[in-house]
Design an enzyme around this catalytic site. Sequence first.
Site, PDB file in Angstrom:
ATOM      1  N   ASP A  37       0.824  -1.210   0.000  1.00  0.00           N
ATOM      2  CA  ASP A  37       0.000   0.000   0.000  1.00  0.00           C
ATOM      3  C   ASP A  37       0.859   1.261   0.000  1.00  0.00           C
ATOM      4  OD1 ASP A  37      -2.747  -1.250   0.336  1.00  0.00           O
ATOM      5  OD2 ASP A  37      -1.759  -2.030   2.111  1.00  0.00           O
ATOM      6  N   GLU A 139      -9.457  -1.743   4.809  1.00  0.00           N
ATOM      7  CA  GLU A 139      -8.980  -1.269   6.108  1.00  0.00           C
ATOM      8  C   GLU A 139      -9.868  -0.152   6.659  1.00  0.00           C
ATOM      9  OE1 GLU A 139      -4.202  -2.059   5.456  1.00  0.00           O
ATOM     10  OE2 GLU A 139      -5.124  -0.232   4.700  1.00  0.00           O
TER      11      GLU A 139
END
Length: 242
Positions: A37, A139
Site C-alpha cells: 500500500d 482497512e
Amino acid sequence: MYRDPEVIVERIESWLKEQIVAAGAKGGVVGISGGVDSAVVAVLLKRVFGGNMLSVIMPCESLHSDVEHAELLARTFKLPCITVDLGPAFKGLLSALPSDMNIIPVARANIKPRLRMTTLYLLGQQHGYLVCGTGNKVEITVGYFTKYGDGGVDLLPLGDLLKGEVRNVAKLLGVPEEIVNKAPSAGLWEGQTDEGEMGFTYDALDRYLALGEGDERVAKFVEGARRRTEHKRLPPPICQIG
C-alpha cells in the site's frame, strides 16, 4: 470485480494533483513500511510531483526485512527518502510512564503509528507537503487502522481501492514482486499479519465489499466492525450547549 489498474492510476494521479494544488501545498509525504500500500502511494507521488515528495522509513522495533523492502522501493524508483529511527523515542515514552503500569499489548503497539503520524506531520509542515495515507477500502471500512496514527492523514489516495486493486496497480507500476506478494502486516509486533489478526483473507473481504458475496461469518465481521469503528471515520463529536 477489480477495475482497470490503468484507469485507477490515471484517476488517482489527477486527483492528487487537484487536491495538493487546491491546498496550496507543494507535494506529498508518505511513510513507507515495506508493504504494497505505501509502495503504491509513494510511487504515484513520485510520478506526479517528481522531487517534490518525500518517502520516510520509520523503523520502530521493526523487522529487518520490512526496512530492507522499504529501502529497495526507494532505490528502485529513486524516491526522495529519509530514515527516522523512532526506536529511541518509543522507548523514551515507555520509560516515562509509571514503572508499575501494566501496559496492554495493543496500547503499546499503537504508540508506534502515532509516533509515525507525528513525524510525518513535522516533515510535511517543514516542506510544505500534505501527509498522504496508505489505507485501502477494506482497512477503512472495518476500521483496521490506528485512530490518530496511520488514520491521521490529509489525503487517502487508495481509500476507494480493494486490496486486490492495490496489488494490480503495484504490478502495473513495477513495484518489486517481493513487496507485492508479501503477507500484509501493520508491523505492530513480531509475527503480526493483517489477515491473521482480522481472521479473514483480503480476497474474501474484497469480494464481500465489491459484490456482497461471502458466508455469514464474513458478513458478520464486516458489518460488526463497520459499526464498532464508526468513531474512527468521523470527526470528534461536539457537545452543543443550547
